[in-house]
Design a protein around this motif. Structure first.
Motif, PDB file in Angstrom:
ATOM      1  N   ASN B  11       0.822  -1.210   0.000  1.00 42.43           N
ATOM      2  CA  ASN B  11       0.000   0.000   0.000  1.00 42.43           C
ATOM      3  C   ASN B  11       0.859   1.265   0.000  1.00 42.43           C
ATOM      4  O   ASN B  11       0.595   2.224   0.728  1.00 42.43           O
ATOM      5  N   GLY B  12       1.906   1.224  -0.811  1.00 43.55           N
ATOM      6  CA  GLY B  12       2.743   2.395  -1.004  1.00 43.55           C
ATOM      7  C   GLY B  12       3.814   2.583   0.048  1.00 43.55           C
ATOM      8  O   GLY B  12       4.650   3.480  -0.077  1.00 43.55           O
ATOM      9  N   LYS B  13       3.821   1.734   1.080  1.00 40.72           N
ATOM     10  CA  LYS B  13       4.810   1.912   2.146  1.00 40.72           C
ATOM     11  C   LYS B  13       5.865   0.816   2.043  1.00 40.72           C
ATOM     12  O   LYS B  13       5.530  -0.347   1.871  1.00 40.72           O
ATOM     13  N   LYS B  14       7.143   1.216   2.197  1.00 40.11           N
ATOM     14  CA  LYS B  14       8.231   0.231   2.077  1.00 40.11           C
ATOM     15  C   LYS B  14       8.473  -0.439   3.421  1.00 40.11           C
ATOM     16  O   LYS B  14       8.462   0.220   4.459  1.00 40.11           O
ATOM     17  N   TYR B  15       8.719  -1.747   3.363  1.00 42.60           N
ATOM     18  CA  TYR B  15       9.037  -2.498   4.573  1.00 42.60           C
ATOM     19  C   TYR B  15      10.290  -3.315   4.362  1.00 42.60           C
ATOM     20  O   TYR B  15      10.554  -3.793   3.254  1.00 42.60           O
ATOM     21  N   ARG B  16      11.061  -3.507   5.452  1.00 44.82           N
ATOM     22  CA  ARG B  16      12.153  -4.464   5.441  1.00 44.82           C
ATOM     23  C   ARG B  16      11.902  -5.370   6.642  1.00 44.82           C
ATOM     24  O   ARG B  16      11.979  -4.940   7.788  1.00 44.82           O
ATOM     25  N   LEU B  17      11.545  -6.616   6.339  1.00 46.93           N
ATOM     26  CA  LEU B  17      11.051  -7.494   7.406  1.00 46.93           C
ATOM     27  C   LEU B  17      11.889  -8.746   7.515  1.00 46.93           C
ATOM     28  O   LEU B  17      12.356  -9.279   6.518  1.00 46.93           O
ATOM     29  N   CYS B  50      -8.978 -14.030  -0.232  1.00 48.24           N
ATOM     30  CA  CYS B  50      -7.648 -13.521   0.100  1.00 48.24           C
ATOM     31  C   CYS B  50      -7.028 -12.737  -1.055  1.00 48.24           C
ATOM     32  O   CYS B  50      -5.835 -12.446  -1.032  1.00 48.24           O
ATOM     33  N   THR B  51      -7.813 -12.392  -2.067  1.00 48.23           N
ATOM     34  CA  THR B  51      -7.271 -11.732  -3.257  1.00 48.23           C
ATOM     35  C   THR B  51      -6.669 -10.366  -2.924  1.00 48.23           C
ATOM     36  O   THR B  51      -7.309  -9.532  -2.277  1.00 48.23           O
ATOM     37  N   VAL B  52      -5.415 -10.171  -3.366  1.00 44.42           N
ATOM     38  CA  VAL B  52      -4.761  -8.871  -3.296  1.00 44.42           C
ATOM     39  C   VAL B  52      -4.104  -8.665  -4.661  1.00 44.42           C
ATOM     40  O   VAL B  52      -4.139  -9.552  -5.504  1.00 44.42           O
ATOM     41  N   MET B  53      -3.509  -7.497  -4.847  1.00 43.26           N
ATOM     42  CA  MET B  53      -2.811  -7.264  -6.117  1.00 43.26           C
ATOM     43  C   MET B  53      -1.310  -7.220  -5.889  1.00 43.26           C
ATOM     44  O   MET B  53      -0.843  -6.588  -4.938  1.00 43.26           O
ATOM     45  N   ILE B  54      -0.581  -7.944  -6.751  1.00 47.35           N
ATOM     46  CA  ILE B  54       0.883  -7.869  -6.735  1.00 47.35           C
ATOM     47  C   ILE B  54       1.306  -7.268  -8.069  1.00 47.35           C
ATOM     48  O   ILE B  54       0.955  -7.807  -9.128  1.00 47.35           O
ATOM     49  N   ASP B  55       2.035  -6.155  -8.015  1.00 47.21           N
ATOM     50  CA  ASP B  55       2.485  -5.474  -9.233  1.00 47.21           C
ATOM     51  C   ASP B  55       1.323  -5.311 -10.215  1.00 47.21           C
ATOM     52  O   ASP B  55       1.449  -5.568 -11.410  1.00 47.21           O
ATOM     53  N   LYS B  72       8.533  -6.581  -4.626  1.00 50.84           N
ATOM     54  CA  LYS B  72       7.269  -6.354  -5.339  1.00 50.84           C
ATOM     55  C   LYS B  72       6.377  -5.362  -4.586  1.00 50.84           C
ATOM     56  O   LYS B  72       6.574  -5.063  -3.418  1.00 50.84           O
ATOM     57  N   GLU B  73       5.367  -4.869  -5.306  1.00 53.29           N
ATOM     58  CA  GLU B  73       4.409  -3.932  -4.711  1.00 53.29           C
ATOM     59  C   GLU B  73       3.087  -4.629  -4.512  1.00 53.29           C
ATOM     60  O   GLU B  73       2.499  -5.152  -5.466  1.00 53.29           O
ATOM     61  N   VAL B  74       2.609  -4.640  -3.288  1.00 46.19           N
ATOM     62  CA  VAL B  74       1.355  -5.303  -2.965  1.00 46.19           C
ATOM     63  C   VAL B  74       0.310  -4.238  -2.651  1.00 46.19           C
ATOM     64  O   VAL B  74       0.598  -3.243  -1.970  1.00 46.19           O
ATOM     65  N   LEU B  75      -0.888  -4.445  -3.165  1.00 51.74           N
ATOM     66  CA  LEU B  75      -1.994  -3.544  -2.855  1.00 51.74           C
ATOM     67  C   LEU B  75      -3.100  -4.363  -2.200  1.00 51.74           C
ATOM     68  O   LEU B  75      -3.538  -5.374  -2.749  1.00 51.74           O
ATOM     69  N   THR B  76      -3.526  -3.941  -1.000  1.00 54.30           N
ATOM     70  CA  THR B  76      -4.628  -4.622  -0.316  1.00 54.30           C
ATOM     71  C   THR B  76      -5.822  -3.677  -0.270  1.00 54.30           C
ATOM     72  O   THR B  76      -5.744  -2.515  -0.669  1.00 54.30           O
ATOM     73  N   ILE B  77      -6.923  -4.172   0.280  1.00 54.77           N
ATOM     74  CA  ILE B  77      -8.147  -3.369   0.358  1.00 54.77           C
ATOM     75  C   ILE B  77      -7.909  -2.071   1.133  1.00 54.77           C
ATOM     76  O   ILE B  77      -8.478  -1.021   0.827  1.00 54.77           O
ATOM     77  N   GLU B  78      -7.023  -2.170   2.125  1.00 57.29           N
ATOM     78  CA  GLU B  78      -6.728  -0.976   2.931  1.00 57.29           C
ATOM     79  C   GLU B  78      -6.077   0.115   2.090  1.00 57.29           C
ATOM     80  O   GLU B  78      -6.105   1.293   2.467  1.00 57.29           O
ATOM     81  N   GLY B  79      -5.471  -0.278   0.969  1.00 55.25           N
ATOM     82  CA  GLY B  79      -4.753   0.693   0.140  1.00 55.25           C
ATOM     83  C   GLY B  79      -5.646   1.449  -0.822  1.00 55.25           C
ATOM     84  O   GLY B  79      -5.179   2.318  -1.553  1.00 55.25           O
ATOM     85  N   LEU B  80      -6.929   1.138  -0.837  1.00 49.76           N
ATOM     86  CA  LEU B  80      -7.823   1.785  -1.806  1.00 49.76           C
ATOM     87  C   LEU B  80      -8.290   3.154  -1.333  1.00 49.76           C
ATOM     88  O   LEU B  80      -8.510   4.067  -2.119  1.00 49.76           O
ATOM     89  N   GLU B  81      -8.439   3.271  -0.022  1.00 50.80           N
ATOM     90  CA  GLU B  81      -8.885   4.537   0.532  1.00 50.80           C
ATOM     91  C   GLU B  81      -7.737   5.534   0.463  1.00 50.80           C
ATOM     92  O   GLU B  81      -6.611   5.204   0.793  1.00 50.80           O
ATOM     93  N   VAL B  82      -7.997   6.740   0.023  1.00 51.15           N
ATOM     94  CA  VAL B  82      -6.958   7.768  -0.086  1.00 51.15           C
ATOM     95  C   VAL B  82      -7.359   8.953   0.784  1.00 51.15           C
ATOM     96  O   VAL B  82      -8.375   9.607   0.515  1.00 51.15           O
ATOM     97  N   GLU B  83      -6.566   9.206   1.828  1.00 48.55           N
ATOM     98  CA  GLU B  83      -6.796  10.340   2.748  1.00 48.55           C
ATOM     99  C   GLU B  83      -8.250  10.403   3.200  1.00 48.55           C
ATOM    100  O   GLU B  83      -8.908  11.455   3.104  1.00 48.55           O
ATOM    101  N   GLY B  84      -8.768   9.285   3.629  1.00 50.12           N
ATOM    102  CA  GLY B  84     -10.113   9.246   4.184  1.00 50.12           C
ATOM    103  C   GLY B  84     -11.216   9.140   3.144  1.00 50.12           C
ATOM    104  O   GLY B  84     -12.380   8.965   3.493  1.00 50.12           O
ATOM    105  N   LYS B  85     -10.862   9.227   1.864  1.00 48.38           N
ATOM    106  CA  LYS B  85     -11.902   9.147   0.834  1.00 48.38           C
ATOM    107  C   LYS B  85     -11.920   7.730   0.257  1.00 48.38           C
ATOM    108  O   LYS B  85     -10.893   7.207  -0.172  1.00 48.38           O
ATOM    109  N   LEU B  86     -13.125   7.130   0.244  1.00 48.19           N
ATOM    110  CA  LEU B  86     -13.245   5.763  -0.266  1.00 48.19           C
ATOM    111  C   LEU B  86     -13.062   5.737  -1.783  1.00 48.19           C
ATOM    112  O   LEU B  86     -13.401   6.682  -2.488  1.00 48.19           O
ATOM    113  N   HIS B  87     -12.575   4.597  -2.272  1.00 49.82           N
ATOM    114  CA  HIS B  87     -12.460   4.361  -3.709  1.00 49.82           C
ATOM    115  C   HIS B  87     -13.870   4.213  -4.290  1.00 49.82           C
ATOM    116  O   HIS B  87     -14.775   3.716  -3.596  1.00 49.82           O
TER     117      HIS B  87
END
Lengths: 295, 156
Positions: B11-17, B50-55, B72-87
Motif C-alpha cells: 500500500n505504497g509503504k516500504k518495509y524491510r522485514l 484472500c485476493t490482493v494485487m501484486i504489481d 514487489k508492490e502489494v496492494l490490499t483493500i486498505e490501500g484503496l482509501e486515499v486520505e479518508g476518501k473511499l475508492h
C-alpha cells in the motif's frame, strides 16, 4: 505449515548447481499455486516434506514466448495469462491459448506457470492435452547436461514424471501449426470457472482438399497418462470427415480409455461423455454446425 | 528454519522485514502487518477471499509465499482509501447493497479493481469473468455486478 529453508536464485546456473547438491530434498517454487496446497497437506515428519524451497520465479531467461525456426519456444515460467493472450500462441497454437485460459481463475492464471502445470502431472491438467496435440517437446537441464523428450513420454503415472531431482524443465517447444490448421479445446468441469477438468479434450485437424491429412486427438482426465489416441485418429486419417466417422472416432477414444484404465466407478459417466466430447471437439475444429440432437 | 529478510512495498509503504520463510503473503499481511482486511476463506485458492494485487495483477495471497514477493508492490483493500476518501468501488459496493456479511468483499473489490484498471468499461460478461475466482455466499452476485458497473468509468 511445515518448516523449510527458503532459497532464491536468479539464474539457471545457480538453480542447477543447487539442485545438483540438494535436489532430492528440494521442491521448486515457480507460481506456487500447486506447491502451496501440497505443502499445507504435509506434516513435519512426512518423508515428502522438503528441506528446501528453491524459488526460481525470478529466473528471467525461463519466461519468454519466442519464435525459433518455424517453432514456438515457451519458457516454463511463463504464466498462463501470458500464454492465453499471446498473439503468437493464438495464431500458431490456438488450442493452447484456449487451454491456458481455462486454468483456475484470474488469480491462478496471473502467477501459475505452464511448467508448473506440466510438472504437477495431474491427469486433469489443461495445458497438457493441448501441448500433446502440438507434439510438444520438452528440454530438461541439469549440471550434468541436457535431455530432450516428447512431452507425452515424461509421464510415468498420475502425478509422477520421470524428472530427476537434479533436473529443471527449461523449455517447451513445438512446431508452429501450418496456415489453415484447425484446433479445438473443450473443458468439462463441475462449474464454468475455477474448476478442475472432469474431462477435457484437445484436437488438431489439418485438411488437404477436404481430406484429413493430419489429425491429433488427446483427451485429459481420461487415461492414466496423457497421450494421443492413434486408434481414434486412424478412423479419420486420409478420409473426408463425416459426422458418422467423427462419432466413431469418439467411440474409439472411449474404448481406449477402458482398455487403459479398466472399468471403474466413473465409467458409466465417462464413456458416453468422452464420446460426445471428442465428437463435439472435432466438429468444432472443423467448423461443423451443432445439431439439436446428436445422431 | 532460517529467517529470511524481505523487502516489500505494501500500500505504497516500504518495509524491510525478517520473517519465517514458511509465511504465506496472507500471513504477512494479516499477522505481521495487521492488515486484516484481507481474509482467509479456504486457504487453498478456491474462494478468492484472500485476493490482493501484486504489481498490478490479482492473486490469491494464500497461495503465495511471502518470500516470493521480494521487491514487489502489494496492494490490499486498505490501500484503496486515499486520505479518508473511499475508492469508487468501495462506495458503489456500499450503495448497491453488495456487502452483506462482508467476508468476500475485500477480495471481490480487489478483483474488480484489477478488471477496471485494464478495462474501464467492461461488459457484464467481462465483469462476471473477472470475479469468477471470488465466491459470495450471501448476495447472489447481482448487486456485486451492478456495483462494479456503477463504479466503472468513475475510478481514476
Amino acid at each position: 505449515m511445515i518448516d523449510f529453508d527458503f532459497i532464491r536464485v536468479k539464474t539457471l546456473d545457480k538453480a542447477l548447481k543447487f539442485l545438483q547438491e540438494k535436489g532430492s530434498v528440494t521442491r521448486l517454487l515457480a507460481g506456487g499455486t500447486d506447491l502451496l496446497i501440497e505443502l499445507r497437506g504435509l506434516t513435519l515428519d512426512d518423508p515428502a516434506a522438503p528441506r528446501y524451497i528453491l524459488d526460481i520465479s525470478g529466473i528471467e531467461e525461463l519466461k519468454d514466448i519466442r519464435e525459433a525456426n518455424g517453432s514456438l519456444s515457451i519458457g516454463p515460467l511463463t504464466p498462463h495469462s501470458k500464454i492465453a493472450s499471446s498473439k503468437l500462441v493464438k495464431r500458431y497454437a490456438p488450442c493452447l491459448a484456449q487451454a491456458c485460459s481455462t486454468i483456475g481463475a484470474v488469480q491462478h492464471r496471473t502467477v501459475g506457470t505452464i511448467g508448473g502445470n506440466i510438472i504437477n502431472a495431474s491427469p486433469a491438467a489443461d495445458s497438457v492435452p493441448a501441448l500433446i496435440v502440438l507434439d510438444a517437446e520438452v528440454t530438461f537441464k541439469s549440471a550434468k547436461g541436457e535431455r530432450r523428450s516428447l512431452l507425452k513420454d515424461i509421464f510415468i503415472k498420475p502425478y509422477q514424471t520421470n524428472i530427476q531431482p537434479d533436473e529443471l524443465l527449461t523449455e517447451i517447444r513445438f512446431e508452429k501449426l501450418p496456415e489453415g490448421a484447425k484446433t479445438s479445446f473443450i473443458k468439462l468441469g463441475r462449474r464454468n470457472a475455477l474448476a478442475i477438468a472432469r474431462m477435457n479434450i484437445a484436437t488438431v485437424v489439418i485438411l488437404k482438399e477436404k481430406i484429413v491429412k493430419d489429425i491429433r486427438i488427446s483427451p485429459g482426465s481420461t487415461t492414466p497418462m496423457p497421450d494421443r489416441i492413434r486408434i481414434a485418429e486412424e478412423v479419420l486419417l486420409g478420409k473426408v470427415p463425416t459426422k458418422e466417422l467423427i462419432l466413431t472416432a469418439g467411440q474409439k477414444v472411449s474404448e481406449e480409455m477402458i482398455r487403459r484404465s479398466g472399468v471403474r466407478w466413473s465409467t458409466p459417466y465417462k464413456k458416453p461423455v468422452i464420446e460426445a466430447l471428442v465428437a463435439r471437439a472435432l466438429r468444432q475444429a472443423l467448423g461443423m454446425e451443432e445439431g439439436a440432437i446428436e445422431n | 528454519m532460517k529467517k529470511i529478510v524481505l523487502k516489500i512495498k505494501v500500500n505504497g509503504k516500504k518495509y524491510r522485514l525478517k520473517i519465517n520463510p514458511n509465511f504465506r503473503l496472507l500471513d504477512l499481511l494479516r499477522d505481521q502487518l495487521r492488515l486484516t482486511g484481507t481474509k482467509e476463506g479456504c486457504g487453498i485458492g478456491e474462494c478468492g477471499a484472500c485476493t490482493v494485487m501484486i504489481d498490478g495483477s490479482p492473486i490469491n495471497s494464500c497461495l503465495v509465499l511471502a518470500g516470493q514477493c521480494e521487491g514487489k508492490e502489494v496492494l490490499t483493500i486498505e490501500g484503496l482509501e486515499v486520505e479518508g476518501k473511499l475508492h469508487p468501488l468501495q462506495e458503489a459496493f456500499i450503495n448497491q447493497g453488495a456487502v452483506q456479511c462482508g467476508f468476500c468483499t475485500p477480495g471481490m473489490i480487489m478483483s474488480a479493481k484489477a478488471l477496471l484498471d485494464h478495462n474501464p468499461q467492461p461488459s457484464e460478461e467481462e465483469i462476471k469473468e473477472a470475479i469468477s475466482g471470488n465466491i459470495c455466499r450471501c448476495t447472489g452476485y447481482r448487486q456485486i455486478v451492478e456495483a462494479i458497473k456503477g463504479a466503472a468509468g468513475k475510478s481514476g
